[in-house]
Design a protein around this motif. Structure first.
Motif, PDB file in Angstrom:
ATOM      1  N   THR A 159       0.856  -1.172   0.000  1.00 42.07           N
ATOM      2  CA  THR A 159       0.000   0.000   0.000  1.00 42.07           C
ATOM      3  C   THR A 159       0.903   1.237   0.000  1.00 42.07           C
ATOM      4  O   THR A 159       2.117   1.115  -0.013  1.00 42.07           O
ATOM      5  CB  THR A 159      -0.929  -0.006   1.213  1.00 42.07           C
ATOM      6  OG1 THR A 159      -0.132   0.032   2.410  1.00 42.07           O
ATOM      7  CG2 THR A 159      -1.795  -1.266   1.235  1.00 42.07           C
ATOM      8  N   THR A 160       0.309   2.408   0.018  1.00 40.52           N
ATOM      9  CA  THR A 160       1.102   3.639  -0.070  1.00 40.52           C
ATOM     10  C   THR A 160       0.704   4.574   1.057  1.00 40.52           C
ATOM     11  O   THR A 160      -0.456   4.986   1.137  1.00 40.52           O
ATOM     12  CB  THR A 160       0.877   4.328  -1.434  1.00 40.52           C
ATOM     13  OG1 THR A 160       1.177   3.407  -2.481  1.00 40.52           O
ATOM     14  CG2 THR A 160       1.765   5.549  -1.567  1.00 40.52           C
ATOM     15  N   GLU A 161       1.673   4.925   1.924  1.00 36.16           N
ATOM     16  CA  GLU A 161       1.374   5.781   3.066  1.00 36.16           C
ATOM     17  C   GLU A 161       2.342   6.955   3.176  1.00 36.16           C
ATOM     18  O   GLU A 161       3.496   6.879   2.767  1.00 36.16           O
ATOM     19  CB  GLU A 161       1.419   4.970   4.377  1.00 36.16           C
ATOM     20  CG  GLU A 161       0.117   4.283   4.707  1.00 36.16           C
ATOM     21  CD  GLU A 161      -0.175   3.088   3.807  1.00 36.16           C
ATOM     22  OE1 GLU A 161      -1.274   3.055   3.221  1.00 36.16           O
ATOM     23  OE2 GLU A 161       0.690   2.201   3.677  1.00 36.16           O
ATOM     24  N   ASP A 162       1.837   8.007   3.773  1.00 36.56           N
ATOM     25  CA  ASP A 162       2.610   9.206   4.055  1.00 36.56           C
ATOM     26  C   ASP A 162       3.535   8.956   5.253  1.00 36.56           C
ATOM     27  O   ASP A 162       3.207   8.151   6.128  1.00 36.56           O
ATOM     28  CB  ASP A 162       1.628  10.349   4.381  1.00 36.56           C
ATOM     29  CG  ASP A 162       2.296  11.698   4.479  1.00 36.56           C
ATOM     30  OD1 ASP A 162       2.938  11.962   5.524  1.00 36.56           O
ATOM     31  OD2 ASP A 162       2.165  12.489   3.540  1.00 36.56           O
ATOM     32  N   PRO A 163       4.679   9.645   5.339  1.00 43.69           N
ATOM     33  CA  PRO A 163       5.554   9.479   6.510  1.00 43.69           C
ATOM     34  C   PRO A 163       4.873   9.742   7.847  1.00 43.69           C
ATOM     35  O   PRO A 163       5.311   9.187   8.870  1.00 43.69           O
ATOM     36  CB  PRO A 163       6.669  10.503   6.255  1.00 43.69           C
ATOM     37  CG  PRO A 163       6.726  10.631   4.768  1.00 43.69           C
ATOM     38  CD  PRO A 163       5.312  10.478   4.298  1.00 43.69           C
ATOM     39  N   ILE A 164       3.833  10.558   7.884  1.00 46.51           N
ATOM     40  CA  ILE A 164       3.179  10.840   9.165  1.00 46.51           C
ATOM     41  C   ILE A 164       2.181   9.756   9.554  1.00 46.51           C
ATOM     42  O   ILE A 164       1.653   9.784  10.670  1.00 46.51           O
ATOM     43  CB  ILE A 164       2.470  12.213   9.168  1.00 46.51           C
ATOM     44  CG1 ILE A 164       1.271  12.212   8.212  1.00 46.51           C
ATOM     45  CG2 ILE A 164       3.451  13.329   8.829  1.00 46.51           C
ATOM     46  CD1 ILE A 164       0.427  13.480   8.305  1.00 46.51           C
ATOM     47  N   ASP A 165       1.936   8.805   8.670  1.00 47.74           N
ATOM     48  CA  ASP A 165       0.976   7.752   8.976  1.00 47.74           C
ATOM     49  C   ASP A 165       1.475   6.907  10.154  1.00 47.74           C
ATOM     50  O   ASP A 165       2.652   6.554  10.228  1.00 47.74           O
ATOM     51  CB  ASP A 165       0.763   6.865   7.748  1.00 47.74           C
ATOM     52  CG  ASP A 165      -0.450   5.963   7.876  1.00 47.74           C
ATOM     53  OD1 ASP A 165      -0.382   4.975   8.630  1.00 47.74           O
ATOM     54  OD2 ASP A 165      -1.473   6.253   7.237  1.00 47.74           O
ATOM     55  N   SER A 166       0.578   6.559  11.039  1.00 50.82           N
ATOM     56  CA  SER A 166       0.963   5.758  12.207  1.00 50.82           C
ATOM     57  C   SER A 166       1.262   4.309  11.854  1.00 50.82           C
ATOM     58  O   SER A 166       1.859   3.575  12.654  1.00 50.82           O
ATOM     59  CB  SER A 166      -0.155   5.791  13.246  1.00 50.82           C
ATOM     60  OG  SER A 166      -1.302   5.089  12.768  1.00 50.82           O
ATOM     61  N   LEU A 167       0.807   3.866  10.672  1.00 51.84           N
ATOM     62  CA  LEU A 167       0.954   2.469  10.235  1.00 51.84           C
ATOM     63  C   LEU A 167       0.255   1.512  11.194  1.00 51.84           C
ATOM     64  O   LEU A 167       0.595   0.330  11.276  1.00 51.84           O
ATOM     65  CB  LEU A 167       2.434   2.083  10.098  1.00 51.84           C
ATOM     66  CG  LEU A 167       3.269   2.931   9.130  1.00 51.84           C
ATOM     67  CD1 LEU A 167       4.721   2.437   9.119  1.00 51.84           C
ATOM     68  CD2 LEU A 167       2.696   2.900   7.726  1.00 51.84           C
ATOM     69  N   SER A 168      -0.752   2.019  11.883  1.00 57.89           N
ATOM     70  CA  SER A 168      -1.402   1.207  12.919  1.00 57.89           C
ATOM     71  C   SER A 168      -2.009  -0.070  12.352  1.00 57.89           C
ATOM     72  O   SER A 168      -1.910  -1.134  12.981  1.00 57.89           O
ATOM     73  CB  SER A 168      -2.485   2.028  13.628  1.00 57.89           C
ATOM     74  OG  SER A 168      -3.478   2.471  12.712  1.00 57.89           O
ATOM     75  N   TYR A 169      -2.618   0.019  11.169  1.00 56.63           N
ATOM     76  CA  TYR A 169      -3.233  -1.189  10.608  1.00 56.63           C
ATOM     77  C   TYR A 169      -2.184  -2.162  10.087  1.00 56.63           C
ATOM     78  O   TYR A 169      -2.403  -3.374  10.083  1.00 56.63           O
ATOM     79  CB  TYR A 169      -4.235  -0.817   9.517  1.00 56.63           C
ATOM     80  CG  TYR A 169      -5.478  -0.191  10.109  1.00 56.63           C
ATOM     81  CD1 TYR A 169      -6.433  -0.982  10.743  1.00 56.63           C
ATOM     82  CD2 TYR A 169      -5.669   1.186  10.086  1.00 56.63           C
ATOM     83  CE1 TYR A 169      -7.564  -0.421  11.319  1.00 56.63           C
ATOM     84  CE2 TYR A 169      -6.794   1.759  10.659  1.00 56.63           C
ATOM     85  CZ  TYR A 169      -7.740   0.944  11.276  1.00 56.63           C
ATOM     86  OH  TYR A 169      -8.860   1.505  11.858  1.00 56.63           O
ATOM     87  N   HIS A 170      -1.056  -1.652   9.680  1.00 55.45           N
ATOM     88  CA  HIS A 170       0.045  -2.541   9.298  1.00 55.45           C
ATOM     89  C   HIS A 170       0.556  -3.306  10.527  1.00 55.45           C
ATOM     90  O   HIS A 170       0.825  -4.513  10.448  1.00 55.45           O
ATOM     91  CB  HIS A 170       1.175  -1.744   8.658  1.00 55.45           C
ATOM     92  CG  HIS A 170       0.869  -1.308   7.256  1.00 55.45           C
ATOM     93  ND1 HIS A 170       1.106  -2.105   6.168  1.00 55.45           N
ATOM     94  CD2 HIS A 170       0.316  -0.168   6.784  1.00 55.45           C
ATOM     95  CE1 HIS A 170       0.734  -1.477   5.073  1.00 55.45           C
ATOM     96  NE2 HIS A 170       0.254  -0.294   5.418  1.00 55.45           N
ATOM     97  N   TYR A 171       0.671  -2.615  11.652  1.00 54.18           N
ATOM     98  CA  TYR A 171       1.091  -3.297  12.879  1.00 54.18           C
ATOM     99  C   TYR A 171       0.060  -4.346  13.289  1.00 54.18           C
ATOM    100  O   TYR A 171       0.417  -5.459  13.718  1.00 54.18           O
ATOM    101  CB  TYR A 171       1.294  -2.284  14.004  1.00 54.18           C
ATOM    102  CG  TYR A 171       2.588  -1.519  13.903  1.00 54.18           C
ATOM    103  CD1 TYR A 171       3.808  -2.168  14.081  1.00 54.18           C
ATOM    104  CD2 TYR A 171       2.595  -0.161  13.627  1.00 54.18           C
ATOM    105  CE1 TYR A 171       5.009  -1.467  13.985  1.00 54.18           C
ATOM    106  CE2 TYR A 171       3.788   0.547  13.530  1.00 54.18           C
ATOM    107  CZ  TYR A 171       4.985  -0.112  13.708  1.00 54.18           C
ATOM    108  OH  TYR A 171       6.169   0.575  13.609  1.00 54.18           O
ATOM    109  N   LYS A 172      -1.212  -3.995  13.170  1.00 56.77           N
ATOM    110  CA  LYS A 172      -2.255  -4.955  13.534  1.00 56.77           C
ATOM    111  C   LYS A 172      -2.206  -6.183  12.636  1.00 56.77           C
ATOM    112  O   LYS A 172      -2.408  -7.322  13.108  1.00 56.77           O
ATOM    113  CB  LYS A 172      -3.625  -4.281  13.441  1.00 56.77           C
ATOM    114  CG  LYS A 172      -3.877  -3.228  14.513  1.00 56.77           C
ATOM    115  CD  LYS A 172      -5.223  -2.548  14.313  1.00 56.77           C
ATOM    116  CE  LYS A 172      -5.448  -1.487  15.386  1.00 56.77           C
ATOM    117  NZ  LYS A 172      -6.739  -0.763  15.205  1.00 56.77           N
TER     118      LYS A 172
END
Length: 470
Positions: A159-172
């Protein structure tokens, strides 16, 4: 009845020669998928909810279809508006037979066949029946985002995320071992590059908070960006993505960039020269970060975003109002690569020119920066966005094979927001095998079958696996 117009999907799609069909069926068809660039939402992958209906699956996020529907004069209510997904689906069905020659026609046909085993083409008359059939199958098979990935043998999705994204769903998702597809994130720092935007200063504040670092200088900006990139790296990411709407290389001094950055933070209006200086410095420094951290740099070049500003103000960004631009000079991209190469800080790079007339020139440019014992260190990316159909793919094969070894390509991507888009990899593989088959039958390739089999498997899968270190 005209030959071929039998109302059913043909498994010979794009396979116009016997050798190509054999190559596809034998070597390409069953290869897994590595979808290293897309715009799927991690939250939807994590939640993995069963889809409501085909209307949702086709029309919730697909700006290709939205743009096509607008060209036929369909009201926005039935595109991105308040109508139900069923009503939107019915509106789309009325134009479907008229999309002859458009990739949407083939994409939808492939999706109906691969996910629902429906071979007949959609039209206004059969639309209610096809809707009912697919809705039943969605419920029976519990069709969800992950189901679509597993059905299509997708091993990795970025997927594509901004540097400020918490990536919370990736961690989950890392904690959820039930997912068979590995979900990574591509690092996209575009908002830190657009110093001329009104929200630049507020974005820098958000980045500072995300990185827990003060950002009061250009060098401080890159400390924060690298800190966030290393968070992406911790979850296994090796891919970055940079959108370049327009870019002109301009030499600069540290003092000049410091001045531009300070003016941008204060919200002052910048000159075009100042913007060009800043973008040059930004792309140079971000590339050095990618090199240090083992990331691949993807450069998506030549977008003309939000052309219809009135509609964008009402409907939003990325809703079908973007276009192709040719203002970025190839020499500017070449200067960036040259300065990085001279310092030994050029990362693996993929160039994606949106202007299809420039693909040959970018292929030649890429070949000039292959170095350091790395296969295809700088290469031309897959036909992208407005070029990701059979014509664009075939055009790229014919043009680029003359200038850069086709066998080194990392293959196709979806660049999509739809979980039904994986047959785009199939379309690419069909055109690839047909192209190679034609070379064999024309006597232009007469090597061993095992050699051409290796080329097909590499382009479909193994090259990407090695290039991105998946």
């Amino acid at each position: 009845m005209l030959e071929g117009m039998n109302g059913h999907f043909s498994e010979d799609l794009f396979l116009k020669n016997t050798t190509g069909k054999y190559l596809y069926e034998t070597y390409a068809k069953e290869m897994p998928i590595l979808d290293y660039h897309c715009h799927l939402l991690p939250q939807e992958i994590f939640e993995n909810k069963e889809f409501e209906d085909l209307g949702e699956m086709w029309l919730a996020h697909d700006h290709y279809k939205w743009r096509a529907m607008r060209t036929f004069g369909i009201e926005e209510k039935f595109i991105t508006g308040s109508a139900s997904f069923y009503e939107k689906y019915l509106a789309f069905a009325t134009i479907f037979p008229k999309l002859v020659g458009n990739p949407i026609y083939i994409w939808c046909a492939l999706e109906l066949k691969r996910y629902f085993d429906i071979e007949e083409p959609l039209d206004a008359e059969n639309a209610p029946r096809i809707y009912a059939m697919t809705k039943t199958l969605i419920a029976q098979n519990h069709i969800t985002p992950r189901w679509c990935m597993e059905k299509s043998k997708v091993e990795v999705v970025c997927t594509t995320e901004d540097p400020i994204d918490s990536l919370s769903y990736h961690y989950k998702m890392r904690e959820n071992s039930s997912a068979k597809t590995r979900i990574l994130s591509a690092y996209r720092p575009d908002r830190a590059m657009f110093c001329e935007k009104e929200d630049f200063s507020s974005y820098i504040q958000l980045l500072s908070q995300a990185a827990c670092l003060p950002i009061d200088s250009f060098s401080g900006l890159f400390k924060a960006l690298e800190q966030r990139l290393q968070i992406f790296k911790e979850i296994g990411s090796t891919v970055s993505d940079n959108g370049i709407p327009d870019f002109t290389w301009v030499d600069y001094t540290d003092e000049e960039i410091a001045s531009v950055f300070e003016k941008a933070l204060r919200g002052e209006i910048l000159s075009s020269l100042e913007i060009d200086r800043y973008r040059s410095a930004f792309l140079f420094e971000i590339a050095r970060i990618y090199k240090r951290n083992g990331f691949v740099m993807q450069l998506h070049i030549g977008t003309y975003l939000d052309t219809n500003t009135g509609k964008v103000a009402i409907i939003g960004h990325s809703t079908g109002f973007d276009c192709i631009d040719d203002s970025t000079r190839i020499k500017s991209v070449g200067t960036l690569l040259d300065k990085l190469s001279t310092l030994g800080e050029l990362p693996k790079t993929i160039l994606y020119p949106l202007d299809g007339t420039k693909i040959e020139a970018y292929a030649v440019l890429a070949a000039g920066f292959c170095e350091g014992g790395i296969r295809a260190k700088v290469q031309l990316g897959a036909p992208w966005w407005f070029n990701d159909q059979s014509f664009g793919i075939q055009r790229q094969f014919e043009a680029v094979a003359n200038l850069y070894p086709l066998s080194l390509s990392v293959g196709m991507l979806t660049d999509s927001r739809s979980f039904l888009s994986y047959p785009r990899h199939e379309l690419y593989r069909r055109v690839l095998c047909n192209f190679l088959g034609s070379l064999v039958e024309n006597g232009e390739y007469f090597g061993k079958e095992s050699d051409i089999a290796t080329v097909i498997r590499d382009v479909c899968y193994y090259n990407a696996k090695a290039f991105f270190s998946f």
